[in-house]
Write a protein that holds these residues in place. Structure first.
Motif, PDB file in Angstrom:
ATOM      1  N   ILE A 148      -6.316   2.248  -2.624  1.00 56.12           N
ATOM      2  CA  ILE A 148      -7.614   2.508  -3.364  1.00 56.12           C
ATOM      3  C   ILE A 148      -7.175   3.262  -4.654  1.00 56.12           C
ATOM      4  CG2 ILE A 148      -9.582   3.683  -3.036  1.00 56.12           C
ATOM      5  CD1 ILE A 148      -9.533   3.000  -0.057  1.00 56.12           C
ATOM      6  N   VAL A 149      -6.395   4.160  -4.467  1.00 59.73           N
ATOM      7  CA  VAL A 149      -6.007   5.072  -5.836  1.00 59.73           C
ATOM      8  C   VAL A 149      -5.826   4.248  -6.936  1.00 59.73           C
ATOM      9  CG1 VAL A 149      -4.623   6.980  -6.617  1.00 59.73           C
ATOM     10  CG2 VAL A 149      -5.658   7.438  -4.320  1.00 59.73           C
ATOM     11  N   VAL A 150      -4.674   3.453  -6.563  1.00 54.65           N
ATOM     12  CA  VAL A 150      -4.133   2.438  -7.862  1.00 54.65           C
ATOM     13  C   VAL A 150      -5.237   1.652  -8.237  1.00 54.65           C
ATOM     14  CG1 VAL A 150      -2.410   0.577  -7.817  1.00 54.65           C
ATOM     15  CG2 VAL A 150      -1.886   2.935  -6.693  1.00 54.65           C
ATOM     16  N   LEU A 151      -5.876   0.872  -7.288  1.00 58.88           N
ATOM     17  CA  LEU A 151      -6.988   0.116  -7.975  1.00 58.88           C
ATOM     18  C   LEU A 151      -7.902   0.912  -8.605  1.00 58.88           C
ATOM     19  CD1 LEU A 151      -7.439  -2.316  -4.740  1.00 58.88           C
ATOM     20  CD2 LEU A 151      -6.283  -2.820  -7.071  1.00 58.88           C
ATOM     21  N   PHE A 152      -8.624   2.153  -8.091  1.00 58.77           N
ATOM     22  CA  PHE A 152      -9.581   2.822  -8.785  1.00 58.77           C
ATOM     23  C   PHE A 152      -8.771   3.293 -10.343  1.00 58.77           C
ATOM     24  CE2 PHE A 152     -11.145   6.922 -10.022  1.00 58.77           C
ATOM     25  CZ  PHE A 152     -12.658   6.547  -9.808  1.00 58.77           C
ATOM     26  N   HIS A 153      -7.819   3.580 -10.317  1.00 62.66           N
ATOM     27  CA  HIS A 153      -6.961   3.877 -11.576  1.00 62.66           C
ATOM     28  C   HIS A 153      -7.041   2.737 -12.651  1.00 62.66           C
ATOM     29  CE1 HIS A 153      -3.755   4.540 -14.436  1.00 62.66           C
ATOM     30  NE2 HIS A 153      -4.112   5.934 -14.516  1.00 62.66           N
ATOM     31  N   ALA A 154      -6.555   1.579 -12.088  1.00 59.61           N
ATOM     32  CA  ALA A 154      -6.422   0.467 -12.891  1.00 59.61           C
ATOM     33  C   ALA A 154      -7.729   0.202 -13.337  1.00 59.61           C
ATOM     34  CB  ALA A 154      -5.851  -0.768 -11.999  1.00 59.61           C
ATOM     35  N   THR A 155      -8.890   0.283 -12.560  1.00 57.63           N
ATOM     36  CA  THR A 155     -10.217  -0.095 -12.890  1.00 57.63           C
ATOM     37  C   THR A 155     -10.785   0.980 -13.948  1.00 57.63           C
ATOM     38  OG1 THR A 155     -10.781  -1.014 -10.767  1.00 57.63           O
ATOM     39  CG2 THR A 155     -12.659  -0.611 -12.157  1.00 57.63           C
ATOM     40  N   VAL A 156     -10.644   2.125 -13.763  1.00 64.66           N
ATOM     41  CA  VAL A 156     -11.043   3.057 -14.818  1.00 64.66           C
ATOM     42  C   VAL A 156     -10.317   2.957 -15.969  1.00 64.66           C
ATOM     43  CG1 VAL A 156     -11.122   5.431 -15.351  1.00 64.66           C
ATOM     44  CG2 VAL A 156     -11.817   4.657 -12.918  1.00 64.66           C
ATOM     45  N   THR A 157      -9.108   2.538 -16.147  1.00 67.61           N
ATOM     46  CA  THR A 157      -8.302   2.544 -17.285  1.00 67.61           C
ATOM     47  C   THR A 157      -8.883   1.466 -18.113  1.00 67.61           C
ATOM     48  OG1 THR A 157      -6.417   3.306 -16.273  1.00 67.61           O
ATOM     49  CG2 THR A 157      -6.093   1.990 -18.316  1.00 67.61           C
ATOM     50  N   THR A 158      -9.237   0.214 -17.315  1.00 63.68           N
ATOM     51  CA  THR A 158      -9.810  -0.883 -17.905  1.00 63.68           C
ATOM     52  C   THR A 158     -11.121  -0.772 -18.511  1.00 63.68           C
ATOM     53  OG1 THR A 158      -8.379  -2.664 -16.467  1.00 63.68           O
ATOM     54  CG2 THR A 158     -10.401  -3.488 -17.426  1.00 63.68           C
ATOM     55  N   GLN A 159     -11.856   0.018 -17.603  1.00 62.84           N
ATOM     56  CA  GLN A 159     -13.258  -0.012 -18.174  1.00 62.84           C
ATOM     57  C   GLN A 159     -13.259   1.085 -19.501  1.00 62.84           C
ATOM     58  OE1 GLN A 159     -16.848   1.495 -15.256  1.00 62.84           O
ATOM     59  NE2 GLN A 159     -15.997   3.410 -16.238  1.00 62.84           N
ATOM     60  N   ASN A 160     -12.386   1.887 -19.631  1.00 66.64           N
ATOM     61  CA  ASN A 160     -12.285   2.824 -20.897  1.00 66.64           C
ATOM     62  C   ASN A 160     -11.870   2.045 -21.983  1.00 66.64           C
ATOM     63  OD1 ASN A 160     -13.083   5.147 -19.150  1.00 66.64           O
ATOM     64  ND2 ASN A 160     -10.941   5.719 -18.883  1.00 66.64           N
ATOM     65  N   LYS A 161     -10.865   1.165 -21.847  1.00 65.81           N
ATOM     66  CA  LYS A 161     -10.580   0.116 -23.000  1.00 65.81           C
ATOM     67  C   LYS A 161     -11.859  -0.875 -23.460  1.00 65.81           C
ATOM     68  CE  LYS A 161      -5.735   0.315 -21.654  1.00 65.81           C
ATOM     69  NZ  LYS A 161      -4.469  -0.697 -21.229  1.00 65.81           N
ATOM     70  N   VAL A 162     -12.419  -1.325 -22.337  1.00 66.03           N
ATOM     71  CA  VAL A 162     -13.455  -2.491 -22.577  1.00 66.03           C
ATOM     72  C   VAL A 162     -14.698  -1.684 -23.391  1.00 66.03           C
ATOM     73  CG1 VAL A 162     -15.137  -3.794 -21.618  1.00 66.03           C
ATOM     74  CG2 VAL A 162     -12.765  -3.865 -20.953  1.00 66.03           C
ATOM     75  N   LEU A 163     -14.981  -0.575 -22.940  1.00 64.49           N
ATOM     76  CA  LEU A 163     -15.963   0.129 -23.626  1.00 64.49           C
ATOM     77  C   LEU A 163     -15.814   1.098 -24.800  1.00 64.49           C
ATOM     78  CD1 LEU A 163     -18.043   1.258 -20.199  1.00 64.49           C
ATOM     79  CD2 LEU A 163     -18.432  -0.591 -21.526  1.00 64.49           C
ATOM     80  N   ASP A 164     -14.481   1.153 -25.073  1.00 60.63           N
ATOM     81  CA  ASP A 164     -14.090   1.866 -26.353  1.00 60.63           C
ATOM     82  C   ASP A 164     -14.719   1.374 -27.322  1.00 60.63           C
ATOM     83  OD1 ASP A 164     -12.820   4.084 -27.745  1.00 60.63           O
ATOM     84  OD2 ASP A 164     -11.160   2.444 -28.304  1.00 60.63           O
ATOM     85  N   GLN A 165     -15.420   2.152 -28.631  1.00 64.67           N
ATOM     86  CA  GLN A 165     -16.142   1.687 -29.673  1.00 64.67           C
ATOM     87  C   GLN A 165     -15.408   2.393 -30.754  1.00 64.67           C
ATOM     88  OE1 GLN A 165     -20.382   1.800 -29.393  1.00 64.67           O
ATOM     89  NE2 GLN A 165     -20.415   1.071 -27.159  1.00 64.67           N
ATOM     90  N   VAL A 166     -15.307   1.492 -32.029  1.00 60.79           N
ATOM     91  CA  VAL A 166     -15.014   2.068 -33.119  1.00 60.79           C
ATOM     92  C   VAL A 166     -16.234   2.773 -33.873  1.00 60.79           C
ATOM     93  CG1 VAL A 166     -12.807   0.504 -33.297  1.00 60.79           C
ATOM     94  CG2 VAL A 166     -15.315  -0.238 -34.349  1.00 60.79           C
ATOM     95  N   ASP A 167     -15.875   3.430 -34.853  1.00 54.84           N
ATOM     96  CA  ASP A 167     -17.155   3.903 -35.528  1.00 54.84           C
ATOM     97  C   ASP A 167     -17.969   3.089 -36.584  1.00 54.84           C
ATOM     98  OD1 ASP A 167     -16.687   6.475 -34.255  1.00 54.84           O
ATOM     99  OD2 ASP A 167     -15.386   7.475 -35.744  1.00 54.84           O
ATOM    100  N   ASN A 168     -17.294   2.417 -37.079  1.00 50.64           N
ATOM    101  CA  ASN A 168     -17.732   1.410 -37.795  1.00 50.64           C
ATOM    102  C   ASN A 168     -17.261  -0.029 -37.770  1.00 50.64           C
ATOM    103  OD1 ASN A 168     -19.039   3.558 -39.888  1.00 50.64           O
ATOM    104  ND2 ASN A 168     -16.648   4.297 -39.973  1.00 50.64           N
ATOM    105  N   PRO A 169     -18.147  -0.642 -36.866  1.00 50.20           N
ATOM    106  CA  PRO A 169     -17.767  -1.947 -36.411  1.00 50.20           C
ATOM    107  C   PRO A 169     -18.174  -2.853 -37.677  1.00 50.20           C
ATOM    108  CG  PRO A 169     -19.811  -1.264 -35.461  1.00 50.20           C
ATOM    109  CD  PRO A 169     -19.217  -0.199 -35.979  1.00 50.20           C
ATOM    110  N   ASP A 170     -17.522  -4.282 -37.819  1.00 50.63           N
ATOM    111  CA  ASP A 170     -17.612  -5.019 -38.820  1.00 50.63           C
ATOM    112  C   ASP A 170     -19.259  -5.543 -39.157  1.00 50.63           C
ATOM    113  OD1 ASP A 170     -15.076  -5.095 -39.715  1.00 50.63           O
ATOM    114  OD2 ASP A 170     -14.429  -6.060 -37.962  1.00 50.63           O
TER     115      ASP A 170
END
Length: 258
Positions: free
Chosen positions: A73-95
């Motif tokens: 569960i710890v490994v899957l939780f860590h992988a999920t949170v890491t993926t979520q952070n990458k997917v929801l990361d936003q740049v300041d000035n999108p095209d």
């Protein structure tokens, strides 16, 4: 997973998480089934009618089947949170910035960051309960979706992008739900509402066309020529066009009748 997935840079992370989660599940299943069959054959009752040895209070075994699931569960939780952070990361000035309105029962797409292409006005595409709108996106550019709803909770979902997000009523300005994508391949994708939002929920469909940057700007010019421009983005309620079609017969659905 849709045939044309993953269609964005961010979707690759989701696809990897999904695939490796299945690998972990298959390995776990193989171990569990292997242990079950091993016990069946190694400890089945013999022909001499003797009862097999009964093991109770095996401390190492109990520690193992307590710790192992926790570690999984710890490994899957860590992988999920890491993926979520990458997917929801936003740049300041999108095209590009597109303001999406989910309204009972269709969608309005405001191309709000491209006023320079349309003479200072906002080009938009609006659907109705009987007309599926098309969302056009440029390939290899970062696009931010800002989500608005004037009525109930909807969910903006493009399965080919492996991403969806709720469209919450009452959110305004920078408080709105938003996310960014970078399409990596040209082509056609499908979109829909993934939240049961009322009687015509099934009609909340839209198409997505990912095109070249030049084709994208030509499309905005085409909307301007047809008069599909406004001084400000159409964000729902009295200024949105997505509520048309409600006068249709109750038994009529998109593309036919029930």
């Amino acid at each position: 997973m849709p045939a044309n997935s993953p269609g964005t840079e961010q979707a690759v992370f989701i696809a990897d998480l999904w695939q490796w989660a299945w690998v972990a599940a298959l390995i776990t299943g193989a171990v569990v089934w292997g242990l079950i069959f091993w016990v069946i054959f190694a400890y089945h009752r013999r022909s001499d009618d003797e009862i097999p040895v009964q093991t109770r209070y095996n401390l190492p075994l109990e520690i193992f089947y307590t710790i192992a699931p926790i570690m999984m569960i710890v490994v899957l939780f860590h992988a999920t949170v890491t993926t979520q952070n990458k997917v929801l990361d936003q740049v300041d000035n999108p095209d590009r910035t597109i303001e999406v309105v989910g309204q009972q029962w269709s969608w309005t797409f405001n191309y709000s960051s491209d006023r320079d292409v349309t003479g200072g006005q906002v080009a938009y595409t609006a659907g109705t309960a009987s007309h599926i709108p098309t969302l056009v996106l440029p390939v290899n550019e970062t696009i931010e979706f800002k989500l608005s709803s004037p009525d109930v909770i909807h969910s903006f979902w493009i399965p080919g992008f492996l991403m969806k997000m709720d469209v919450i009523p009452g959110q305004h300005g920078e408080d709105r739900n938003s996310f960014q994508v970078t399409p990596t391949k040209e082509g056609t994708f499908k979109g829909k509402c993934a939240e049961l939002c009322g009687v015509y929920h099934s009609r909340m469909l839209f198409d997505v066309q990912v095109v070249s940057a030049s084709a994208y700007e030509s499309y905005l010019k085409e909307l301007e020529a047809k008069g599909y421009v406004a001084d400000e983005p159409l964000l729902g309620g009295s200024d949105a066009y997505t509520q048309a079609g409600l006068e249709e017969a109750e038994n009529e659905t998109h593309g036919g009748t029930e």
